[in-house]
Design an enzyme around this catalytic site. Structure first.
Site, PDB file in Angstrom:
ATOM      1  N   HIS A   5       1.129  -0.793   0.071  1.00 36.45           N
ATOM      2  CA  HIS A   5       0.191   0.244  -0.022  1.00 36.45           C
ATOM      3  C   HIS A   5       0.929   1.386   0.415  1.00 36.45           C
ATOM      4  O   HIS A   5       1.906   1.119   0.245  1.00 36.45           O
ATOM      5  CB  HIS A   5      -1.031   0.098   1.343  1.00 36.45           C
ATOM      6  CG  HIS A   5      -0.164   0.689   2.639  1.00 36.45           C
ATOM      7  ND1 HIS A   5      -0.050  -1.183   3.619  1.00 36.45           N
ATOM      8  CD2 HIS A   5       0.405   1.259   3.281  1.00 36.45           C
ATOM      9  CE1 HIS A   5       0.371  -0.354   4.528  1.00 36.45           C
ATOM     10  NE2 HIS A   5       0.496   0.783   4.458  1.00 36.45           N
ATOM     11  N   GLU A  56      -3.569   3.526   2.241  1.00 37.88           N
ATOM     12  CA  GLU A  56      -3.893   3.112   3.386  1.00 37.88           C
ATOM     13  C   GLU A  56      -3.981   5.369   3.979  1.00 37.88           C
ATOM     14  O   GLU A  56      -2.512   5.694   3.299  1.00 37.88           O
ATOM     15  CB  GLU A  56      -2.590   3.059   3.802  1.00 37.88           C
ATOM     16  CG  GLU A  56      -2.958   3.534   5.875  1.00 37.88           C
ATOM     17  CD  GLU A  56      -1.868   2.734   6.798  1.00 37.88           C
ATOM     18  OE1 GLU A  56      -1.113   3.666   7.123  1.00 37.88           O
ATOM     19  OE2 GLU A  56      -0.796   1.683   6.451  1.00 37.88           O
ATOM     20  N   HIS A  74       3.203  11.275  -6.956  1.00 37.46           N
ATOM     21  CA  HIS A  74       1.538  10.967  -7.328  1.00 37.46           C
ATOM     22  C   HIS A  74       1.193   9.779  -6.780  1.00 37.46           C
ATOM     23  O   HIS A  74       1.897   8.609  -6.924  1.00 37.46           O
ATOM     24  CB  HIS A  74       1.230  11.581  -8.387  1.00 37.46           C
ATOM     25  CG  HIS A  74       2.346  10.945  -8.985  1.00 37.46           C
ATOM     26  ND1 HIS A  74       3.283  11.748 -10.087  1.00 37.46           N
ATOM     27  CD2 HIS A  74       2.017  10.233 -10.146  1.00 37.46           C
ATOM     28  CE1 HIS A  74       4.312  10.153 -10.790  1.00 37.46           C
ATOM     29  NE2 HIS A  74       3.029   9.830 -11.390  1.00 37.46           N
ATOM     30  N   GLU A 117      -2.377  10.782 -10.331  1.00 39.74           N
ATOM     31  CA  GLU A 117      -2.191  10.799 -11.889  1.00 39.74           C
ATOM     32  C   GLU A 117      -3.278  10.024 -12.858  1.00 39.74           C
ATOM     33  O   GLU A 117      -3.288   8.493 -12.165  1.00 39.74           O
ATOM     34  CB  GLU A 117      -1.045  10.503 -12.093  1.00 39.74           C
ATOM     35  CG  GLU A 117      -0.703  10.144 -13.910  1.00 39.74           C
ATOM     36  CD  GLU A 117       0.521   9.545 -14.075  1.00 39.74           C
ATOM     37  OE1 GLU A 117       1.298   9.524 -15.193  1.00 39.74           O
ATOM     38  OE2 GLU A 117       1.405   8.900 -13.356  1.00 39.74           O
TER      39      GLU A 117
END
Length: 140
Positions: A5, A56, A74, A117
């Site tokens: 994550h 998360e 990003h 993005e």
């Protein structure tokens, strides 16, 4: 090794969930309240990819300024229809910071200024208006 994550600190959990879930289309996978640490963790994922690459959201109960943290970079998501998603995001009040002029890539920002993005699945779509002539807005 398997990617688990990406953690993003948020200042308003409800506003962030509205952005990531209601507007961007992710779903909440699980939530963990940690009273002794005074924080809440909310794990999100694209539908059907719940155990692949989660985000998360970390909400610290005690307020503190985080700044923009541009060194973070990003988050990136492959999308089925970049034009359709950008239209839905704009209609719900999200600024398209870097429009998909090339039919392939766009950038938006979360309520906490995390750059997101968006990449068109399968390669670029033919350029189309209003995107082809839309200028950038703010930072992305």
């Amino acid at each position: 090794m398997r990617f688990l994550h990406t953690m993003v600190r948020v200042t308003d959990i409800d506003q962030s969930l509205d952005f990531y879930c209601n507007k961007l289309g992710l779903k909440e996978v699980r939530r963990k309240e940690v009273p002794q640490g005074r924080y809440t963790l909310v794990f999100l994922a694209p539908p059907g990819q719940e155990n692949v690459a989660e985000i998360e959201l970390t909400y610290n109960w005690d307020k503190e300024p985080y700044g923009e943290g541009r060194n973070f970079g990003h988050l990136a998501f492959e999308v089925e229809d970049i034009y359709g998603l950008c239209e839905r995001l704009m209609a719900s009040g999200v600024t398209i910071n870097r429009p998909p002029r090339d039919g392939y890539m766009a950038f938006v920002r979360s309520p906490d200024n995390v750059s997101v993005e968006l990449l068109q699945k399968g390669g670029p779509k033919p350029p189309a208006e209003p995107w082809a002539s839309m200028p950038n807005t703010g930072k992305w």
